[in-house]
Write an enzyme that holds these catalytic residues in place. Structure first.
Site, PDB file in Angstrom:
ATOM      1  N   LYS A 117       0.876  -1.257  -0.145  1.00  0.00           N
ATOM      2  CA  LYS A 117       0.005  -0.155   0.024  1.00  0.00           C
ATOM      3  C   LYS A 117       0.881   1.194   0.028  1.00  0.00           C
ATOM      4  O   LYS A 117       0.603   2.264  -0.364  1.00  0.00           O
ATOM      5  CB  LYS A 117      -0.892  -0.034   1.022  1.00  0.00           C
ATOM      6  CG  LYS A 117      -1.999  -1.191   1.151  1.00  0.00           C
ATOM      7  CD  LYS A 117      -2.897  -1.184  -0.012  1.00  0.00           C
ATOM      8  CE  LYS A 117      -3.507  -2.541  -0.348  1.00  0.00           C
ATOM      9  NZ  LYS A 117      -3.930  -2.717  -1.682  1.00  0.00           N
ATOM     10  N   GLU A 199      -1.877   8.139   7.754  1.00  0.00           N
ATOM     11  CA  GLU A 199      -2.617   9.007   6.719  1.00  0.00           C
ATOM     12  C   GLU A 199      -3.966   9.643   7.589  1.00  0.00           C
ATOM     13  O   GLU A 199      -4.500   9.231   8.438  1.00  0.00           O
ATOM     14  CB  GLU A 199      -3.432   7.856   5.959  1.00  0.00           C
ATOM     15  CG  GLU A 199      -3.805   8.446   4.532  1.00  0.00           C
ATOM     16  CD  GLU A 199      -4.019   7.254   3.457  1.00  0.00           C
ATOM     17  OE1 GLU A 199      -3.346   7.073   2.711  1.00  0.00           O
ATOM     18  OE2 GLU A 199      -5.230   6.957   3.481  1.00  0.00           O
ATOM     19  N   ARG A 291      -8.402  -6.786  -9.115  1.00  0.00           N
ATOM     20  CA  ARG A 291      -9.147  -7.982  -9.226  1.00  0.00           C
ATOM     21  C   ARG A 291     -10.541  -7.594  -9.357  1.00  0.00           C
ATOM     22  O   ARG A 291     -10.960  -6.280  -9.598  1.00  0.00           O
ATOM     23  CB  ARG A 291      -9.209  -8.841  -7.749  1.00  0.00           C
ATOM     24  CG  ARG A 291      -9.506  -7.975  -6.788  1.00  0.00           C
ATOM     25  CD  ARG A 291      -9.622  -8.752  -5.415  1.00  0.00           C
ATOM     26  NE  ARG A 291      -9.822  -7.738  -4.323  1.00  0.00           N
ATOM     27  CZ  ARG A 291     -10.582  -7.080  -3.829  1.00  0.00           C
ATOM     28  NH1 ARG A 291     -11.614  -7.209  -4.561  1.00  0.00           N
ATOM     29  NH2 ARG A 291     -10.298  -6.352  -2.995  1.00  0.00           N
TER      30      ARG A 291
END
Lengths: 451, 155
Positions: A117, A199, A291
C-alpha cells in the site's frame, strides 16, 4: 478463444458468477473446491470439481501448490482467481504462468505495484493523484513528527493490509505510540509485514471508486461506484453511479483513476479507490484492488457489460476489445450484501444449513448467490450469502425496487442482515443521497440509544 | 443452473401478464418455483445435478471423532460458544492462554474461536483451576463441545 477450460480458484457466489459466464461462452469449467465445499452450489454447477485440500483456507484456497496441482490435474488452460484468497497474490500469479497456464488477472508487476500500500501511494504520487496527507514511519519520533503535521484524527494503516484490513484510528497524540505498536504487532501477525504508515482521517468521507480495465496500453474507466455504507471498513451497500458528486468532480476522479492505470501500464480489471471529502469536494487516492470486486454487478447493471467476460477475453488475446465508445452508462443500480450474521447480536456470525430460501425475481432484479435450499454455510469462510442488485431509471427507483425485493427475501436456518438493509435503505438520509462512511455506525448508535 | 437471471426475468415478464400465480419447472438439472408475492415474484431454486468429482473419492472423509460432550461430576465444562476453529494462543508461536493448572476467573480468556474470518474469544465462565484440556490448537470444534474442564474454586 484459444482458452477452452477455465479453472476457478475460488468458492461461494463469485464461483457461481464466473461459472455462469463460462457457460455462456461455451467454455468448460473446473472448480477447485475444499473438503467443505465439495457439495456446494458451484460444485454442482461446474463441469468438473477437483479437490484442493482440507476445509481450512490455509490448506486449500490459499495453498498455491495445491491449487496449481489441481488445475494441472484437471487439464485446465486458464485460472480465474475471483476475489480475496489468492487473487492478488504475486507468487500465485507467477506460479500460474510458470506452470504454462493463463492467469486471468493483472501482470506480476501490476500486482507488486499495488499490493504494497505504501508503494501504491508512491505510484499514485508519481501519476499526479491527490493523496491524503501521510507517509511511512519507522521510529516513534518519526511518528510523532508526522502526526503533528497531519493532525488528528488520523489512521495508522498496515502496508500489507488493504480491503479494510489492518487499519486503526488515532484521535490524540497520547494514543499514538501504543496504537502504532499494536498496529505493528497485528500487521506482523496478519500480513507477515510489520510496516505501517499514517494517513489523515477524513471525518465526512465517502468511499468512491472507479472501475478500470486496461491492456497495458489502453486504459478505460467504466464509471464510479459509491460504497460508503460500511461497517468496520467492510462494505454493505454499493451503488453506481456514485450519487451527489458534482459532474466536474466525478469527471476528475475518473481521469485520476485512468492516469493511475496508465502510469502502471495496467493490464486486466481493477478498481481505484478514493476517499471523497463531502465538505471540501476534494478526493484522495486510497488504494487499488487488482481483481474483480464483490460489487462489480452494479457497474454491469448500468453499463450492460459482462465484466467477467471482458476479463476472459482480455486474458485470452491480450488486447482490449472495448473502446471508449462502448462504455455508455444508463440508469442507477444498488447492491446489498446479505450476510449470514446476526446483526442484532453485534453481528455474530451465523454459519449453518439454509433450510429454505426465497429470493426476489423479476425485471430490474438480479440475485448473485451460492445459497439455495439445503446449502451449507461453513464456518471457515466469509459470511456473504447473496447479493441483491436492483436497477432503476434513477436512484429513487432503484432504492424502491431494492427495498421491495429485500422484503421478499426469506432465509431459514441461519440469521441474515436483511432487516438491517431494509432499515438502512428506507431512511430519509439515504434517500437524499450521499451518505458518508459513518452512516452505518451512526444508525447503529442511534438504534442502541432508543431501545 | 442452465437458467440465467435473464431467463428468469423473461419468464417473470411472461407470467406477470398471465392469470397464473405460480410456476414450477423441473428438469434433471434444476427445479425452479416462481410465485407471485404482493406486486412482485419470488423464486425458489434447487440445483439437482450432482458434483462431478474428478478425483476418485480417495477415502471417505473420516467421520469426525466423537468428542466428549458430557459433564463430569464435580467439574465445570467450558463449552465452545460457537462452531469454528479453536486456537489456544493469541497468535502462532505465542504461549497458550491457559495450561492445565491455571487459576482462572469467569472472564479469563481460555482460547479463541475463529468463525467466518472473525475471532471470538472464549472465556472460562467460572472461577477455579483448569484440570483438563480437551480441544487441541487448530482443532475444528462444534458449538457446545467441551473445550476444557475446571475445578471450581472453593466459595
Amino acid at each position: 478463444m484459444t482458452m477452452r477450460r477455465v479453472f476457478i480458484a475460488n468458492r461461494g457466489e463469485i464461483a457461481v458468477r464466473i461459472l455462469r459466464t463460462c457457460k455462456k461462452l461455451g467454455l468448460a469449467s473446473v472448480l477447485g473446491a475444499s473438503e467443505a465445499d465439495l457439495h456446494s452450489t458451484p460444485a454442482k454447477l461446474a463441469d468438473e470439481v477437483v479437490r484442493i485440500g482440507p476445509a481450512r483456507s490455509s490448506e486449500s484456497y490459499l495453498n498455491i501448490e495445491a491449487m496449481i496441482g489441481a488445475a494441472l490435474r484437471s487439464k485446465a488452460d486458464a485460472i480465474h482467481p475471483g476475489y480475496g484468497f489468492l487473487s492478488e497474490n504475486v507468487d500465485f500469479a507467477a506460479a500460474v504462468r510458470a506452470a504454462g497456464l493463463i492467469f486471468i488477472g493483472p501482470t506480476e508487476a501490476n500486482l507488486r505495484a499495488v499490493g504494497d500500500k505504501l508503494r501504491a501511494r508512491g505510484h499514485a504520487e508519481d501519476a499526479g493523484l491527490p493523496l491524503a496527507p501521510g507517509g511511512s514511519i519507522s521510529t516513534p519520533a518519526d511518528a510523532r513528527a508526522l502526526a503533528e503535521r497531519i493532525g488528528f484524527p488520523l489512521l495508522v494503516k498496515a502496508v500489507g493490509g488493504g480491503g479494510g484490513r489492518g487499519l486503526k484510528r488515532i484521535d490524540a497524540m497520547a494514543q499514538l505510540e501504543a496504537t502504532v505498536d499494536l498496529a505493528i504487532a497485528e500487521a506482523t501477525a496478519a500480513f507477515g509485514d510489520s510496516r505501517v504508515y499514517l494517513e489523515r482521517f477524513v471525518a465526512s468521507g465517502r468511499h468512491v471508486e472507479a472501475q478500470l480495465i486496461g491492456d497495458g496500453e489502453t486504459v478505460l474507466d467504466i464509471g464510479l461506484r459509491d460504497c460508503s455504507v460500511q461497517r468496520r471498513y467492510q462494505k454493505l451497500i454499493e451503488e453506481a453511479p456514485a450519487p451527489g458528486i458534482p459532474e466536474g468532480v466525478s469527471e476528475k476522479i475518473r481521469e485520476a483513476a485512468v492516469a493511475f492505470g496508465r502510469h502502471l501500464k495496467y493490464f486486466g480489471l481493477g478498481t481505484v479507490e478514493f476517499l471523497y471529502d463531502r465538505e471540501t469536494q476534494e478526493f484522495y487516492f486510497l488504494e487499488m484492488n487488482a481483481r474483480i470486486q464483490v460489487e462489480h454487478p452494479v457497474t454491469e447493471a448500468i453499463s450492460g457489460l459482462d465484466l467477467v467476460e471482458e476479463q476472459l477475453a482480455l486474458a485470452d488475446n491480450g488486447k482490449l476489445r472495448l473502446t471508449a465508445s462502448d462504455i455508455r452508462l444508463k440508469g442507477h443500480a444498488i447492491e446489498c450484501r446479505l450476510n449470514a450474521e446476526d446483526w442484532r447480536q453485534d453481528f455474530r456470525p451465523s454459519p449453518g444449513v439454509v433450510t429454505r430460501v426465497l429470493f426476489p425475481a423479476g425485471p430490474g432484479i438480479r440475485v448473485d448467490t451460492h445459497i439455495e435450499n439445503g446449502a451449507s454455510i461453513p464456518p471457515f469462510y466469509d459470511s456473504l450469502m447473496a447479493k441483491i442488485i436492483a436497477t432503476g431509471d434513477d436512484r429513487n427507483d432503484a432504492i424502491a425496487k431494492l427495498a421491495r425485493a429485500l422484503s421478499a427475501v426469506e432465509i431459514q436456518g441461519v440469521s441474515s442482515n436483511r432487516d438491517l438493509h431494509i432499515a438502512l435503505l428506507t431512511r430519509s438520509d439515504f434517500a437524499q443521497g450521499a451518505v458518508d462512511t459513518a452512516y452505518l455506525a451512526d444508525f447503529l448508535a442511534s438504534r442502541a440509544a432508543t431501545p | 443452473m442452465d437458467l440465467t437471471n435473464d431467463d428468469v426475468e423473461e419468464i417473470v415478464r411472461l407470467l406477470d401478464s398471465s392469470f397464473y400465480d405460480e410456476l414450477r419447472l423441473k428438469t434433471d438439472k434444476f427445479e425452479l418455483r416462481l410465485r407471485r408475492s404482493g406486486s412482485g415474484w419470488t423464486e425458489e431454486k434447487t440445483t439437482l445435478s450432482t458434483p462431478n468429482l474428478l478425483d476418485a473419492p480417495t477415502t471417505a472423509p473420516a467421520p469426525a471423532a466423537v468428542k466428549a460432550s458430557e459433564d463430569i461430576e464435580g467439574l465445570v465444562s467450558i463449552r465452545a460458544p460457537m462452531v469454528g476453529t479453536f486456537y489456544r494462543a493469541p497468535k502462532p508461536g505465542a504461549p497458550a492462554f491457559v495450561e492445565v493448572g491455571a487459576e482462572v476467573t469467569e472472564d479469563t480468556v481460555i482460547g479463541i474461536i475463529e468463525t467466518m474470518k472473525l475471532m471470538n474469544s472464549a472465556s472460562a465462565g467460572a472461577r477455579g483451576r483448569i484440570v483438563e484440556i480437551l480441544a487441541g490448537n487448530g482443532e475444528i470444534v462444534e458449538a457446545g463441545q467441551v473445550l476444557m474442564r475446571l475445578e471450581r474454586a472453593a466459595p
